[in-house]
Design a protein around this motif. Structure first.
Motif, PDB file in Angstrom:
ATOM      1  N   ASN A   1     -23.682  -9.399   2.148  1.00 26.23           N
ATOM      2  CA  ASN A   1     -23.056  -8.695   3.261  1.00 26.23           C
ATOM      3  C   ASN A   1     -22.204  -7.524   2.786  1.00 26.23           C
ATOM      4  OD1 ASN A   1     -22.310  -8.402   6.138  1.00 26.23           O
ATOM      5  ND2 ASN A   1     -20.282  -8.861   5.315  1.00 26.23           N
ATOM      6  N   ASN A   2     -21.457  -7.694   1.699  1.00 26.36           N
ATOM      7  CA  ASN A   2     -20.609  -6.595   1.238  1.00 26.36           C
ATOM      8  C   ASN A   2     -21.444  -5.408   0.753  1.00 26.36           C
ATOM      9  OD1 ASN A   2     -21.393  -8.099  -1.026  1.00 26.36           O
ATOM     10  ND2 ASN A   2     -19.595  -7.469  -2.198  1.00 26.36           N
TER      11      ASN A   2
ATOM     12  N   SER B   1     -16.475  -7.176   7.381  1.00 23.10           N
ATOM     13  CA  SER B   1     -16.312  -8.031   8.568  1.00 23.10           C
ATOM     14  C   SER B   1     -17.031  -7.432   9.779  1.00 23.10           C
ATOM     15  CB  SER B   1     -14.832  -8.233   8.874  1.00 23.10           C
ATOM     16  OG  SER B   1     -14.200  -6.982   9.112  1.00 23.10           O
ATOM     17  N   THR B   2     -16.973  -6.114   9.921  1.00 19.49           N
ATOM     18  CA  THR B   2     -17.671  -5.443  11.023  1.00 19.49           C
ATOM     19  C   THR B   2     -19.176  -5.579  10.868  1.00 19.49           C
ATOM     20  OG1 THR B   2     -15.856  -3.862  11.196  1.00 19.49           O
ATOM     21  CG2 THR B   2     -17.951  -3.236  12.223  1.00 19.49           C
TER      22      THR B   2
END
Length: 161
Positions: A38-39, A50-51
């Motif tokens: 995700n990062n 987080s978005t």
């Protein structure tokens, strides 16, 4: 994303799910590598992690993302033959076309089933260990099925995904 099939053209989107260019960038990256962290994904599309995670979850909840799949090198597992088989359903079995397609999908050798408009009625991608196994599959599951009036088998030499 302007060159993508999924591009957003002005305010009109041809489906009920509203997506923007950032969502389309996320989808493009996930389609290349569904296991991307995700990062890393967030950095590629210019979002905070987080978005980005929230957007991926929203795309999943909306049904845009329907799953994640592993690409398997079947040749390393002994699968040497891939074929596309065109199937014409008998005129007396038209009412069983979808159920016949679903039955085919459950067979181990069958990788994909496409229900088509026009002729043929079905296109079935099959993987087997040998030409002999392919012939046995066709005879046992297609040739002997009275719902199918004819088949045509084409061997796949290369698949350029």
């Amino acid at each position: 994303m302007a060159d993508s099939l999924w591009s957003v053209h002005g305010d009109t989107v041809p489906n009920p799910v509203r997506v923007d260019e950032t969502d389309l960038s996320i989808l493009a990256e996930l389609s290349k590598d569904a296991r991307i962290a995700n990062n890393v994904l967030a950095a590629k599309v210019g979002l905070a992690p987080s978005t980005c995670l929230g957007r991926v979850k929203a795309l999943s909840k909306a049904g845009v993302i329907t799953g994640y799949h592993a690409a398997i090198n079947e040749e390393l597992l002994g699968v040497a033959v891939n074929a596309m088989i065109s199937v014409i359903v008998s005129s007396t079995a038209r009412d069983r076309l979808l159920s016949s397609a679903h039955q085919l999908k459950e067979l181990a050798e069958v990788k994909e089933v496409f229900v088509l408009g026009g002729s043929p009625d079905l296109l079935v991608r099959v993987a087997t260990r040998s030409i002999g196994d392919l012939r046995t599959f066709v005879a046992a599951h297609l040739g002997s099925n009275r719902a199918f009036s004819s088949t045509q088998t084409v061997i796949i030499f290369e698949h350029l995904a």
